[in-house]
Design a protein around this motif. Structure first.
Motif, PDB file in Angstrom:
ATOM      1  N   LEU A   1      33.925  51.150  36.259  1.00 16.91           N
ATOM      2  CA  LEU A   1      35.146  50.451  35.888  1.00 16.91           C
ATOM      3  C   LEU A   1      36.106  51.505  35.358  1.00 16.91           C
ATOM      4  O   LEU A   1      35.760  52.267  34.451  1.00 16.91           O
ATOM      5  CB  LEU A   1      34.849  49.398  34.816  1.00 16.91           C
ATOM      6  CG  LEU A   1      35.985  48.461  34.455  1.00 16.91           C
ATOM      7  CD1 LEU A   1      36.409  47.614  35.658  1.00 16.91           C
ATOM      8  CD2 LEU A   1      35.569  47.550  33.312  1.00 16.91           C
TER       9      LEU A   1
ATOM     10  N   GLY B   1      35.066  38.430  43.213  1.00 21.47           N
ATOM     11  CA  GLY B   1      34.829  38.674  41.795  1.00 21.47           C
ATOM     12  C   GLY B   1      33.345  38.768  41.525  1.00 21.47           C
ATOM     13  O   GLY B   1      32.524  38.734  42.445  1.00 21.47           O
TER      14      GLY B   1
ATOM     15  N   THR C   1      30.318  40.073  38.171  1.00 23.90           N
ATOM     16  CA  THR C   1      30.024  40.513  36.808  1.00 23.90           C
ATOM     17  C   THR C   1      29.674  41.994  36.793  1.00 23.90           C
ATOM     18  O   THR C   1      29.095  42.524  37.738  1.00 23.90           O
ATOM     19  CB  THR C   1      28.860  39.710  36.203  1.00 23.90           C
ATOM     20  OG1 THR C   1      27.721  39.807  37.055  1.00 23.90           O
ATOM     21  CG2 THR C   1      29.237  38.253  36.014  1.00 23.90           C
TER      22      THR C   1
ATOM     23  N   LEU D   1      38.053  48.968  39.927  1.00 21.16           N
ATOM     24  CA  LEU D   1      36.618  49.040  40.111  1.00 21.16           C
ATOM     25  C   LEU D   1      36.338  50.029  41.233  1.00 21.16           C
ATOM     26  O   LEU D   1      36.903  49.907  42.317  1.00 21.16           O
ATOM     27  CB  LEU D   1      36.088  47.654  40.482  1.00 21.16           C
ATOM     28  CG  LEU D   1      34.590  47.491  40.515  1.00 21.16           C
ATOM     29  CD1 LEU D   1      34.001  47.749  39.140  1.00 21.16           C
ATOM     30  CD2 LEU D   1      34.237  46.104  40.979  1.00 21.16           C
TER      31      LEU D   1
ATOM     32  N   VAL E   1      40.997  44.937  39.548  1.00 23.27           N
ATOM     33  CA  VAL E   1      40.318  43.792  38.947  1.00 23.27           C
ATOM     34  C   VAL E   1      40.964  43.413  37.618  1.00 23.27           C
ATOM     35  O   VAL E   1      41.662  44.215  37.003  1.00 23.27           O
ATOM     36  CB  VAL E   1      38.808  44.061  38.702  1.00 23.27           C
ATOM     37  CG1 VAL E   1      38.055  44.187  40.002  1.00 23.27           C
ATOM     38  CG2 VAL E   1      38.589  45.282  37.834  1.00 23.27           C
TER      39      VAL E   1
ATOM     40  N   VAL F   1      39.839  41.302  33.895  1.00 22.27           N
ATOM     41  CA  VAL F   1      38.744  40.743  33.099  1.00 22.27           C
ATOM     42  C   VAL F   1      39.025  39.260  32.878  1.00 22.27           C
ATOM     43  O   VAL F   1      40.097  38.885  32.426  1.00 22.27           O
ATOM     44  CB  VAL F   1      38.622  41.476  31.742  1.00 22.27           C
ATOM     45  CG1 VAL F   1      37.608  40.789  30.846  1.00 22.27           C
ATOM     46  CG2 VAL F   1      38.234  42.935  31.960  1.00 22.27           C
ATOM     47  N   THR F   2      38.030  38.423  33.209  1.00 20.01           N
ATOM     48  CA  THR F   2      38.178  36.985  32.983  1.00 20.01           C
ATOM     49  C   THR F   2      37.279  36.478  31.860  1.00 20.01           C
ATOM     50  O   THR F   2      37.396  35.330  31.450  1.00 20.01           O
ATOM     51  CB  THR F   2      37.882  36.192  34.273  1.00 20.01           C
ATOM     52  OG1 THR F   2      36.558  36.489  34.702  1.00 20.01           O
ATOM     53  CG2 THR F   2      38.877  36.555  35.368  1.00 20.01           C
TER      54      THR F   2
ATOM     55  N   LEU G   1      34.663  39.584  36.123  1.00 23.07           N
ATOM     56  CA  LEU G   1      35.845  40.185  36.734  1.00 23.07           C
ATOM     57  C   LEU G   1      36.339  39.337  37.897  1.00 23.07           C
ATOM     58  O   LEU G   1      35.535  38.720  38.614  1.00 23.07           O
ATOM     59  CB  LEU G   1      35.523  41.582  37.268  1.00 23.07           C
ATOM     60  CG  LEU G   1      35.009  42.606  36.267  1.00 23.07           C
ATOM     61  CD1 LEU G   1      34.538  43.859  37.002  1.00 23.07           C
ATOM     62  CD2 LEU G   1      36.112  42.964  35.276  1.00 23.07           C
TER      63      LEU G   1
END
Length: 93
Positions: free
Chosen positions: A11, A37, A39, A58, A68, A70-71, A85
């Motif tokens: 990342l 998406g 993890t 990424l 990406v 972050v969610t 992500l």
């Protein structure tokens, strides 16, 4: 093109710092939406990583890169973090 990828990744934070870890990604073609998406589990957790939200990339093996966002973040153990992500643009896998 494959629809999933699991393995090593990095990342890249907005300041250029690279965080190595393991990722699990998949594409989403449900309901007419094309997205991707998954993890990310970093090898090391830093304050910069915990505060990361925008301007992230990424990097997968063979120099494949995707933007990406972050969610979500979830603590797994005292020293581990699982980051959710959402991909932006074409999937790099």
């Amino acid at each position: 093109m494959t629809t999933t990828y699991s393995g090593p990744a990095r990342l890249i934070l907005a300041d250029g710092a690279r965080i190595s870890g393991m990722i699990s990604l998949s594409t989403n073609h449900r309901g007419g939406l094309n997205g991707w998406g998954g993890t990310f589990r970093p090898d090391q957790v830093t304050t910069d990583l915990r505060n990361a939200a925008e301007g992230l990339q990424l990097e997968l093996p063979y120099d494949r890169v995707g933007a990406v966002a972050v969610t979500g973040m979830r603590k797994l153990l005292a020293t581990q973090l699982l980051i959710s992500l959402a991909g932006q643009g074409p999937a790099p896998f």
